[in-house]
Enzyme design. Sequence first.
Site, PDB file in Angstrom:
ATOM      1  N   SER A 143      18.207 -27.789 -21.719  1.00  0.00           N
ATOM      2  CA  SER A 143      17.139 -28.970 -21.419  1.00  0.00           C
ATOM      3  C   SER A 143      17.437 -31.163 -21.831  1.00  0.00           C
ATOM      4  O   SER A 143      17.618 -30.982 -22.535  1.00  0.00           O
ATOM      5  CB  SER A 143      15.679 -28.768 -21.340  1.00  0.00           C
ATOM      6  OG  SER A 143      14.851 -29.600 -21.018  1.00  0.00           O
ATOM      7  N   TYR A 157       8.545 -26.078 -26.506  1.00  0.00           N
ATOM      8  CA  TYR A 157       9.744 -26.332 -25.672  1.00  0.00           C
ATOM      9  C   TYR A 157      11.368 -27.120 -25.891  1.00  0.00           C
ATOM     10  O   TYR A 157      11.980 -26.503 -26.130  1.00  0.00           O
ATOM     11  CB  TYR A 157      10.233 -26.339 -24.432  1.00  0.00           C
ATOM     12  CG  TYR A 157      10.434 -26.455 -23.666  1.00  0.00           C
ATOM     13  CD1 TYR A 157      10.634 -25.288 -22.785  1.00  0.00           C
ATOM     14  CD2 TYR A 157      10.958 -27.135 -22.564  1.00  0.00           C
ATOM     15  CE1 TYR A 157      11.713 -24.749 -21.808  1.00  0.00           C
ATOM     16  CE2 TYR A 157      12.072 -27.460 -21.582  1.00  0.00           C
ATOM     17  CZ  TYR A 157      12.277 -26.172 -20.939  1.00  0.00           C
ATOM     18  OH  TYR A 157      13.252 -26.343 -20.584  1.00  0.00           O
TER      19      TYR A 157
HETATM   20  P1  NAP Z   1      12.094 -19.736 -13.354  1.00  0.00           P
HETATM   21  O1  NAP Z   1      12.003 -20.735 -12.336  1.00  0.00           O
HETATM   22  O2  NAP Z   1      10.767 -20.429 -14.125  1.00  0.00           O
HETATM   23  O3  NAP Z   1      12.595 -19.068 -14.023  1.00  0.00           O
HETATM   24  C1  NAP Z   1      12.531 -17.669 -14.976  1.00  0.00           C
HETATM   25  C2  NAP Z   1      13.119 -16.740 -15.150  1.00  0.00           C
HETATM   26  O4  NAP Z   1      13.264 -16.165 -16.387  1.00  0.00           O
HETATM   27  C3  NAP Z   1      12.635 -15.389 -14.260  1.00  0.00           C
HETATM   28  O5  NAP Z   1      13.872 -14.876 -13.073  1.00  0.00           O
HETATM   29  C4  NAP Z   1      12.323 -14.809 -15.360  1.00  0.00           C
HETATM   30  O6  NAP Z   1      11.499 -13.410 -14.763  1.00  0.00           O
HETATM   31  C5  NAP Z   1      12.958 -15.243 -16.501  1.00  0.00           C
HETATM   32  N1  NAP Z   1      12.588 -15.017 -17.824  1.00  0.00           N
HETATM   33  C6  NAP Z   1      11.380 -15.309 -18.319  1.00  0.00           C
HETATM   34  N2  NAP Z   1      11.267 -14.619 -19.670  1.00  0.00           N
HETATM   35  C7  NAP Z   1      11.835 -13.949 -19.854  1.00  0.00           C
HETATM   36  C8  NAP Z   1      12.257 -13.189 -20.566  1.00  0.00           C
HETATM   37  N3  NAP Z   1      12.168 -12.844 -21.815  1.00  0.00           N
HETATM   38  N4  NAP Z   1      13.304 -11.974 -20.575  1.00  0.00           N
HETATM   39  C9  NAP Z   1      13.921 -12.263 -19.374  1.00  0.00           C
HETATM   40  N5  NAP Z   1      13.916 -12.695 -18.588  1.00  0.00           N
HETATM   41  C10 NAP Z   1      12.727 -13.371 -18.257  1.00  0.00           C
HETATM   42  O7  NAP Z   1      13.136 -20.865 -15.123  1.00  0.00           O
HETATM   43  P2  NAP Z   1      14.003 -22.169 -13.755  1.00  0.00           P
HETATM   44  O8  NAP Z   1      13.231 -23.335 -13.886  1.00  0.00           O
HETATM   45  O9  NAP Z   1      15.208 -21.827 -13.504  1.00  0.00           O
HETATM   46  O10 NAP Z   1      15.044 -22.025 -15.561  1.00  0.00           O
HETATM   47  C11 NAP Z   1      15.548 -21.717 -15.728  1.00  0.00           C
HETATM   48  C12 NAP Z   1      16.681 -21.984 -17.135  1.00  0.00           C
HETATM   49  O11 NAP Z   1      16.837 -22.946 -17.284  1.00  0.00           O
HETATM   50  C13 NAP Z   1      15.299 -22.286 -18.650  1.00  0.00           C
HETATM   51  O12 NAP Z   1      16.021 -21.742 -19.780  1.00  0.00           O
HETATM   52  C14 NAP Z   1      14.479 -23.310 -18.912  1.00  0.00           C
HETATM   53  O13 NAP Z   1      13.968 -23.921 -19.788  1.00  0.00           O
HETATM   54  C15 NAP Z   1      16.031 -24.531 -18.035  1.00  0.00           C
HETATM   55  N6  NAP Z   1      15.679 -25.627 -17.700  1.00  0.00           N
HETATM   56  C16 NAP Z   1      14.736 -25.868 -16.219  1.00  0.00           C
HETATM   57  C17 NAP Z   1      14.252 -26.527 -16.134  1.00  0.00           C
HETATM   58  C18 NAP Z   1      13.628 -26.943 -14.810  1.00  0.00           C
HETATM   59  O14 NAP Z   1      13.067 -28.423 -14.364  1.00  0.00           O
HETATM   60  N7  NAP Z   1      13.494 -26.231 -13.623  1.00  0.00           N
HETATM   61  C19 NAP Z   1      15.151 -28.038 -16.091  1.00  0.00           C
HETATM   62  C20 NAP Z   1      15.518 -27.713 -17.341  1.00  0.00           C
HETATM   63  C21 NAP Z   1      16.077 -26.635 -17.807  1.00  0.00           C
HETATM   64  P3  NAP Z   1      10.458 -12.589 -14.378  1.00  0.00           P
HETATM   65  O15 NAP Z   1      10.096 -14.044 -12.796  1.00  0.00           O
HETATM   66  O16 NAP Z   1      11.391 -11.556 -13.906  1.00  0.00           O
HETATM   67  O17 NAP Z   1       9.398 -12.277 -14.785  1.00  0.00           O
END
Ligand code: NAP
Length: 248
Positions: A143, A157
């Site tokens: 991130s 985080y």
């Molecule tokens: P999100 O919409 O919150 O989705 C998270 C996903 O991870 C969901 O499918 C959830 O599954 C799964 N998950 C959570 N805990 C888990 C666990 N213990 N084991 C297996 N699966 C798990 O997140 P996102 O925004 O798409 O982010 C994806 C990645 O990108 C993350 O690593 C995040 O830190 C990174 N990121 C995101 C952003 C942003 O602005 N969105 C920015 C920088 C980095 P369930 O729903 O089935 O629980």
Amino acid sequence: MRKIILITGASRGIGAATALRCAQAGYDIALNYHRDAAAAERIAAQVRALGAQALLLQADVADPGQVLALFQRLDQQPAPLWGLVNNAGVVAPKARLDEMAPERWQRVFAVNVMGSLLCAREAVKRMSRAHGGAGGAIVNLSSRAALLGSPGLYVDYAASKAAIEAFTVGLAREVAAEGVRVNGVRPGIIATDIHADSGMSEALASAAAGIPMQRLGRAEEVAEAIAWLLSEAASYTTGTMLDVTGGR
Ligand code: NAP
């Protein structure tokens, strides 16, 4: 010959978009999710509609036993594992460090760091030529927070994502001569449900004003970067981080 990409946390957000993008690229998809089976099944159906195989694998990536069981199920597939996207990640509610309880740090580090290490270890055992594999590629989700530190929001985080970056560079060099490339993607602020978990959904609209491109990113735009790093087009790229931040 078909190849499998395992994407952790593929039931929504960036993971779901990556599953669809990789299906379009001709891979079969192993979709890991944690809690939301119905959402994961919906993404699996969309993957299948693109002509790819979709295998649903429920597991908490922070749990070593569940990760081993997940990979044992993958071992039963006819196609080899070619790619791993360590995408599953969690954030906790916005707070200062002096307001945080250690339990939240344990969970953030368990999912974001331990989960990625556990999955990468099992993937390397299957992909590395040193283990009899045919090579492959790993993409870790960092991130922009790893560099900005997220003061007043979630420094825990941010620290977990900095750990991911060191791990990406180190593992890349460890397995570079064994046919496995390891890279990371560093998204900025992407419009997904993760912001509801940190209590930041309301602040998203105003956050856009601070981004040079004046808008949030889309999950599909991050998926595009991940798909490139997984692809043969990135054959000489390893140990690097790719920013997808709108210039932030
Ligand atoms: P999100 O919409 O919150 O989705 C998270 C996903 O991870 C969901 O499918 C959830 O599954 C799964 N998950 C959570 N805990 C888990 C666990 N213990 N084991 C297996 N699966 C798990 O997140 P996102 O925004 O798409 O982010 C994806 C990645 O990108 C993350 O690593 C995040 O830190 C990174 N990121 C995101 C952003 C942003 O602005 N969105 C920015 C920088 C980095 P369930 O729903 O089935 O629980």
